[in-house]
Design a protein around this motif. Structure first.
Motif, PDB file in Angstrom:
ATOM      1  N   ALA A   1       0.800  -1.221   0.000  1.00  8.23           N
ATOM      2  CA  ALA A   1       0.000   0.000   0.000  1.00  8.23           C
ATOM      3  C   ALA A   1       0.838   1.279   0.000  1.00  8.23           C
ATOM      4  N   PRO A   2       1.873   1.412   0.823  1.00  4.62           N
ATOM      5  CA  PRO A   2       2.651   2.649   0.785  1.00  4.62           C
ATOM      6  C   PRO A   2       3.329   2.873  -0.564  1.00  4.62           C
ATOM      7  N   ALA A   3       3.769   1.811  -1.187  1.00  4.42           N
ATOM      8  CA  ALA A   3       4.434   1.950  -2.475  1.00  4.42           C
ATOM      9  C   ALA A   3       3.460   2.481  -3.524  1.00  4.42           C
ATOM     10  N   LEU A   4       2.202   2.064  -3.455  1.00  7.74           N
ATOM     11  CA  LEU A   4       1.211   2.519  -4.413  1.00  7.74           C
ATOM     12  C   LEU A   4       0.856   3.982  -4.198  1.00  7.74           C
ATOM     13  N   ALA A   5       0.960   4.456  -2.987  1.00  5.93           N
ATOM     14  CA  ALA A   5       0.539   5.809  -2.648  1.00  5.93           C
ATOM     15  C   ALA A   5       1.682   6.816  -2.731  1.00  5.93           C
ATOM     16  N   CYS A   6       2.821   6.436  -3.186  1.00  4.86           N
ATOM     17  CA  CYS A   6       3.984   7.317  -3.219  1.00  4.86           C
ATOM     18  C   CYS A   6       3.892   8.266  -4.409  1.00  4.86           C
ATOM     19  N   SER A   7       4.052   9.550  -4.127  1.00  6.83           N
ATOM     20  CA  SER A   7       3.988  10.561  -5.179  1.00  6.83           C
ATOM     21  C   SER A   7       5.323  11.305  -5.255  1.00  6.83           C
ATOM     22  N   GLN A   8       5.441  12.168  -6.230  1.00  5.90           N
ATOM     23  CA  GLN A   8       6.633  12.996  -6.362  1.00  5.90           C
ATOM     24  C   GLN A   8       6.823  13.857  -5.114  1.00  5.90           C
ATOM     25  N   GLN A   9       5.721  14.350  -4.553  1.00  5.84           N
ATOM     26  CA  GLN A   9       5.798  15.158  -3.335  1.00  5.84           C
ATOM     27  C   GLN A   9       6.309  14.326  -2.165  1.00  5.84           C
TER      28      GLN A   9
END
Length: 85
Positions: free
Chosen positions: A15-23
């Motif tokens: 889940a954290p990997a999927l939610a990772c953005s440039q920000q």
């Protein structure tokens, strides 16, 4: 039931990997940079060693195929730095 119990931890790991953005990547890079600055003030030699690790990580991050990998890389480095302080 056992299959579900085994699959649940994988969902939380992914889940954290999927939610990772440039920000998110920028925030993690800033956290690592701040940690390096604090380390330089208290232990200059350790900061030199960590700068090498950060440079190597940046090279790996540039080769990563998605933001999740970059976030995971920064998370690993930040946790390792905090554990060593």
């Amino acid at each position: 039931m056992r299959k579900i119990a085994l699959a649940l931890p994988m969902l939380f790991i992914a889940a954290p990997a999927l939610a990772c953005s440039q920000q998110d990547v920028q925030a993690k890079a800033m956290e690592l940079s701040t940690g390096l600055q604090q380390l330089a003030a208290s232990n200059p030699q350790a900061a030199v060693d960590w700068s090498k690790k950060a440079t190597d990580a940046q090279a790996k991050a540039q080769q990563a195929s998605d933001m999740g990998q970059v976030c995971a890389l920064y998370d690993e480095l930040i946790a390792e730095m905090k554990a060593g302080q």
